[in-house]
Scaffold this motif. Structure first.
Motif, PDB file in Angstrom:
ATOM      1  N   ARG A   6       0.610  -0.221   6.040  1.00  0.00           N
ATOM      2  CA  ARG A   6       0.285   0.550   7.236  1.00  0.00           C
ATOM      3  C   ARG A   6      -1.202   0.880   7.211  1.00  0.00           C
ATOM      4  N   PRO A   7      -1.820   0.866   8.386  1.00  0.00           N
ATOM      5  CA  PRO A   7      -3.269   1.042   8.431  1.00  0.00           C
ATOM      6  C   PRO A   7      -3.689   2.488   8.194  1.00  0.00           C
ATOM      7  N   ILE A   8      -4.820   2.678   7.565  1.00  0.00           N
ATOM      8  CA  ILE A   8      -5.508   3.960   7.484  1.00  0.00           C
ATOM      9  C   ILE A   8      -6.901   3.708   8.062  1.00  0.00           C
ATOM     10  N   PRO A   9      -7.661   4.761   8.381  1.00  0.00           N
ATOM     11  CA  PRO A   9      -8.931   4.548   9.085  1.00  0.00           C
ATOM     12  C   PRO A   9      -9.871   3.552   8.396  1.00  0.00           C
ATOM     13  N   ASP A  10      -9.896   3.573   7.079  1.00  0.00           N
ATOM     14  CA  ASP A  10     -10.848   2.689   6.401  1.00  0.00           C
ATOM     15  C   ASP A  10     -10.166   1.543   5.656  1.00  0.00           C
ATOM     16  N   GLY A  11      -8.914   1.241   6.023  1.00  0.00           N
ATOM     17  CA  GLY A  11      -8.255   0.131   5.341  1.00  0.00           C
ATOM     18  C   GLY A  11      -6.758   0.129   5.529  1.00  0.00           C
ATOM     19  N   LEU A  12      -6.042  -0.004   4.405  1.00  0.00           N
ATOM     20  CA  LEU A  12      -4.612  -0.289   4.444  1.00  0.00           C
ATOM     21  C   LEU A  12      -3.936   0.374   3.248  1.00  0.00           C
ATOM     22  N   ILE A  13      -2.768   0.992   3.508  1.00  0.00           N
ATOM     23  CA  ILE A  13      -1.897   1.400   2.401  1.00  0.00           C
ATOM     24  C   ILE A  13      -0.747   0.406   2.345  1.00  0.00           C
ATOM     25  N   VAL A  14      -0.427  -0.092   1.164  1.00  0.00           N
ATOM     26  CA  VAL A  14       0.706  -1.014   1.006  1.00  0.00           C
ATOM     27  C   VAL A  14       1.724  -0.362   0.073  1.00  0.00           C
ATOM     28  N   ARG A  15       2.876  -0.016   0.634  1.00  0.00           N
ATOM     29  CA  ARG A  15       3.949   0.565  -0.180  1.00  0.00           C
ATOM     30  C   ARG A  15       4.764  -0.562  -0.809  1.00  0.00           C
ATOM     31  N   VAL A  16       4.906  -0.515  -2.127  1.00  0.00           N
ATOM     32  CA  VAL A  16       5.678  -1.521  -2.855  1.00  0.00           C
ATOM     33  C   VAL A  16       7.103  -0.987  -3.005  1.00  0.00           C
ATOM     34  N   ARG A  43     -12.157  -1.592   4.325  1.00  0.00           N
ATOM     35  CA  ARG A  43     -12.696  -1.832   2.995  1.00  0.00           C
ATOM     36  C   ARG A  43     -11.665  -1.576   1.909  1.00  0.00           C
ATOM     37  N   ARG A  44     -10.752  -0.595   2.151  1.00  0.00           N
ATOM     38  CA  ARG A  44      -9.848  -0.181   1.075  1.00  0.00           C
ATOM     39  C   ARG A  44      -8.458  -0.793   1.224  1.00  0.00           C
ATOM     40  N   VAL A  45      -7.883  -1.175   0.094  1.00  0.00           N
ATOM     41  CA  VAL A  45      -6.461  -1.505   0.046  1.00  0.00           C
ATOM     42  C   VAL A  45      -5.855  -0.607  -1.037  1.00  0.00           C
ATOM     43  N   VAL A  46      -4.991   0.325  -0.604  1.00  0.00           N
ATOM     44  CA  VAL A  46      -4.393   1.284  -1.534  1.00  0.00           C
ATOM     45  C   VAL A  46      -2.940   0.881  -1.776  1.00  0.00           C
ATOM     46  N   LEU A  47      -2.627   0.585  -3.031  1.00  0.00           N
ATOM     47  CA  LEU A  47      -1.277   0.175  -3.404  1.00  0.00           C
ATOM     48  C   LEU A  47      -0.476   1.423  -3.758  1.00  0.00           C
TER      49      LEU A  47
END
Lengths: 112, 141
Positions: A6-16, A43-47
């Motif tokens: 799911r998108p966040i303002p500066d990138g993406l959160i990916v729930r595993v 810029r960010r990809v947060v796992l």
């Protein structure tokens, strides 16, 4: 391999949404991460690893591979690691490579 | 997966595949766990066993498949492990303690397995006997 981006303002959160990233699922994880991050701006990809209870060195290698795939324009960060998962990153000194967050970025913003 | 539980431990025999290794680990460590260990000790044991067993899948049985025999024995809170396979011998020095350069290679996608095994076990022995690899060790609590 169930990944929910799911998108966040500066990138993406990916729930595993998987209990394990291990030798049996490492390649599927890497391929699925490549697919969900492809053509995603930011810029960010947060796992988000809250649901992952076990990772082995194959899973660790897959996370490193994703980190390399995203370079040089994007950075992979890890959030909500179980103690047993965080320990694997610390034992292998990977905590010097990845930012490890206790909360998701949006939670940190809410708290601030 | 045939196996038997005794008071003192668990014996499992399973095919050397990633899926069978995962199933064996889940049987040993997911509730209801076949091994009554404290949470931290169980987490360490699962990681060490994953590394040992996946090494066998990836490196010992490179061409033909085969079986892995795993014995876990609890003795006074200590976890003793014995792993036997009929694959290729371990390369010379593979099970030796890592030097200071073990993790100095920068950002690698592999090579952490033996580092983790050596870091989290003690009294590790490896023997090649009658075409079989026999690895024994204790998992640090």
């Amino acid at each position: 391999m169930q990944l929910y981006p799911r998108p966040i303002p500066d990138g993406l959160i990916v729930r595993v949404a998987e209990p394990r990233i291990d030798a049996a699922s490492a390649i599927a994880f890497k391929d699925a991460m490549q697919a969900v991050t492809q053509d995603q701006p930011g810029r960010r990809v947060v796992l988000d690893l809250a649901e992952v209870g076990f990772i082995d060195s194959s899973g660790l290698g897959a996370v490193v591979a994703v980190y390399k795939l995203l370079q040089p324009d994007r950075v992979l960060e890890l959030a909500r690691l179980a103690p047993s998962v965080e320990r694997v990153f610390r034992l292998t000194r990977m905590d010097r490579v990845f930012a490890l967050h206790g909360d998701l970025p949006e939670d940190m913003r809410d708290a601030g | 997966m045939p196996g038997e539980t005794a008071n003192e431990g668990v014996c499992l025999r399973f095919a050397a595949t990633p899926a069978s290794v995962r199933a064996a680990l889940m049987r040993l460590f997911d509730p209801p766990s076949a091994l009554p260990l404290a949470a931290d000790h169980a987490a360490t044991a699962q990681l060490v066993l994953a590394e040992v067993l996946n090494n066998i899948v990836e490196h010992a049985y490179t061409c033909d498949g085969g079986d892995i025999a795993l014995t876990c024995r609890l003795t006074g809170g200590d976890l003793a492990v014995r792993v036997v396979d009929r694959g290729c011998p371990l390369p010379k020095g593979a099970a030796e303690p890592p030097g200071p350069a073990a993790l100095a290679g920068g950002l690698s996608e592999g090579g952490y397995g033996w580092f983790l095994i050596r870091s989290l076990t003690r009294d590790l022995t490896y023997h090649r006997r009658a075409g079989r690899n026999v690895l024994t060790f204790y998992v640090n609590p």
